[in-house]
Design a protein around this motif. Structure first.
Motif, PDB file in Angstrom:
ATOM      1  N   THR A 186      -9.868  23.656  16.452  1.00  0.00           N
ATOM      2  CA  THR A 186      -9.471  22.633  15.483  1.00  0.00           C
ATOM      3  C   THR A 186     -10.577  21.605  15.321  1.00  0.00           C
ATOM      4  O   THR A 186     -11.165  21.141  16.304  1.00  0.00           O
ATOM      5  N   GLN A 187     -10.843  21.266  14.083  1.00  0.00           N
ATOM      6  CA  GLN A 187     -11.797  20.210  13.735  1.00  0.00           C
ATOM      7  C   GLN A 187     -11.022  19.088  13.041  1.00  0.00           C
ATOM      8  O   GLN A 187     -10.411  19.302  12.000  1.00  0.00           O
ATOM      9  N   THR A 188     -11.029  17.897  13.635  1.00  0.00           N
ATOM     10  CA  THR A 188     -10.287  16.761  13.089  1.00  0.00           C
ATOM     11  C   THR A 188     -11.255  15.750  12.500  1.00  0.00           C
ATOM     12  O   THR A 188     -12.141  15.244  13.196  1.00  0.00           O
ATOM     13  N   ARG A 189     -11.045  15.453  11.214  1.00  0.00           N
ATOM     14  CA  ARG A 189     -11.860  14.460  10.518  1.00  0.00           C
ATOM     15  C   ARG A 189     -10.935  13.512   9.774  1.00  0.00           C
ATOM     16  O   ARG A 189      -9.713  13.700   9.752  1.00  0.00           O
ATOM     17  N   ARG A 248      -7.347  17.945   9.142  1.00  0.00           N
ATOM     18  CA  ARG A 248      -7.705  18.950  10.130  1.00  0.00           C
ATOM     19  C   ARG A 248      -8.104  20.258   9.465  1.00  0.00           C
ATOM     20  O   ARG A 248      -7.599  20.609   8.409  1.00  0.00           O
ATOM     21  N   ALA A 249      -9.007  20.957  10.144  1.00  0.00           N
ATOM     22  CA  ALA A 249      -9.429  22.276   9.677  1.00  0.00           C
ATOM     23  C   ALA A 249      -9.506  23.199  10.878  1.00  0.00           C
ATOM     24  O   ALA A 249      -9.795  22.762  12.001  1.00  0.00           O
ATOM     25  N   ARG A 250      -9.230  24.452  10.644  1.00  0.00           N
ATOM     26  CA  ARG A 250      -9.282  25.447  11.716  1.00  0.00           C
ATOM     27  C   ARG A 250     -10.467  26.378  11.484  1.00  0.00           C
ATOM     28  O   ARG A 250     -10.821  26.683  10.351  1.00  0.00           O
ATOM     29  N   PHE A 251     -11.086  26.812  12.572  1.00  0.00           N
ATOM     30  CA  PHE A 251     -12.181  27.766  12.474  1.00  0.00           C
ATOM     31  C   PHE A 251     -12.126  28.703  13.667  1.00  0.00           C
ATOM     32  O   PHE A 251     -11.550  28.386  14.721  1.00  0.00           O
ATOM     33  N   PRO A 257     -19.436  23.812   3.554  1.00  0.00           N
ATOM     34  CA  PRO A 257     -19.665  24.358   4.903  1.00  0.00           C
ATOM     35  C   PRO A 257     -21.007  25.078   5.029  1.00  0.00           C
ATOM     36  O   PRO A 257     -21.643  25.044   6.073  1.00  0.00           O
ATOM     37  N   ARG A 286      -8.403  30.303  17.611  1.00  0.00           N
ATOM     38  CA  ARG A 286      -8.825  29.353  16.589  1.00  0.00           C
ATOM     39  C   ARG A 286      -9.002  27.981  17.214  1.00  0.00           C
ATOM     40  O   ARG A 286      -8.216  27.564  18.068  1.00  0.00           O
ATOM     41  N   LYS A 307     -20.514  20.659  12.944  1.00  0.00           N
ATOM     42  CA  LYS A 307     -19.085  20.385  12.785  1.00  0.00           C
ATOM     43  C   LYS A 307     -18.811  18.903  12.998  1.00  0.00           C
ATOM     44  O   LYS A 307     -18.597  18.458  14.132  1.00  0.00           O
TER      45      LYS A 307
END
Length: 299
Positions: free
Chosen positions: A98-101, A105-108, A25, A96, A84
């Motif tokens: 959500t980032q979806t790849r 998924r990841a939260r930020f 990151p 928060r 991102k």
């Protein structure tokens, strides 16, 4: 596993570390920061806009790190730049996002909230009304921001057009000058800036170590390749020094090729002469061999 094979695999270790760092990151954040900085430097005239990048300012007994601050008579733009990849989703009210790849998924943390805290701290530092500040969150590398896109969130290519869209003066020349001087005077040498420098140094060090490891493992093939390139260049520059198969002629062979030799079958006499006309001292049998070459006279 033999030692030779082990040594050839050693270069994979710094490569693995470098790949892990590139995917971290922190490195991805550096990409977003660098891109936004480049856009601001190239897209805004310096006669009207004063940009600050990577500054740390005091805030409520502590400090806050600002990615970018742009001061102008059209307002003060407080810009947070993020890299991102993937699909992003979130609203202005959510704590928060959500980032979806493809990895999952990841939260930020909500970047709009975080940037607004910076705006409030800068408002108190500069003593200007909140309406004079324009918070902006700029995303790079993402595939899409799921609509509806919260206010103050932009893509990288929207950054400069949005800033230029503010064409009305909201600050006087004195206020603008005072804001620039206040930021310059309040800027701190902070641990965050030091960490950014250390990460850049680490990135360069990892790249250097990987290059050295690759060179150490493949030094001999590289040297052979370089020697072959030099050999081909030498053949083009001086083809008379080489045979058609690329073998280099010896000094003796080149000297003999320069001779003009003549022999007589009737008398058995033979003589060779150098290019300057002097007679060459050479064995009779070799003299006859040279005189019978297709490139010399035969008597």
């Amino acid at each position: 596993m033999n030692i030779a094979l082990t040594s050839h695999l050693l270069w994979l270790l710094p490569l693995a570390v470098l790949i892990a760092y590139i995917g971290s990151p922190r490195f991805l954040g550096t990409i977003g920061y660098a891109r936004t900085r480049r856009l601001l430097q190239s897209g805004l005239p310096r006669t009207q806009y004063t940009s600050f990048h990577g500054v740390c300012l005091p805030a409520s007994g502590g400090t806050l790190f600002y990615h970018h601050i742009v001061v102008s008579r059209f307002g003060i733009f407080v810009i947070d730049s993020l890299y991102k990849p993937g699909l992003l989703s979130g609203t202005a009210a959510q704590a928060r996002w959500t980032q979806t790849r493809w990895l999952g998924r990841a939260r930020f943390d909500n970047p709009v909230h975080e940037n607004f805290l910076r705006v409030q701290a800068l408002e108190r530092l500069l003593g200007l009304p909140l309406s004079r500040f324009m918070p902006m969150v700029v995303f790079s590398g993402h595939k899409q921001i799921k609509p509806p896109v919260p206010a103050g969130v932009f893509t990288a290519h929207q950054l400069i057009p949005h800033i230029r869209r503010h064409s009305q003066h909201v600050l006087s020349e004195e206020q603008t000058r005072a804001a620039v001087l206040k930021i310059q005077a309040s800027e701190l040498k902070n641990a965050q800036a030091g960490r950014l420098f250390r990460w850049r140094a680490l990135r360069l060090a990892l790249l250097l170590v990987w290059c050295l490891a690759v060179y150490a493992i493949y030094q001999q093939p590289l040297q052979r390749w370089a020697a072959e390139l030099q050999h081909q260049a030498d053949m083009r520059m001086a083809p008379e020094r080489y045979y058609p198969d690329g073998t280099e002629k010896t000094a003796r062979e080149r000297w003999e090729e320069s001779l003009v030799c003549a022999s007589s079958a009737d008398t058995g006499r033979c003589a060779c002469y150098q290019p300057d006309g002097q007679r060459a001292q050479i064995e009779p049998a070799r003299c006859v061999e040279l005189s019978l070459r297709g490139s010399v006279l035969t008597q």
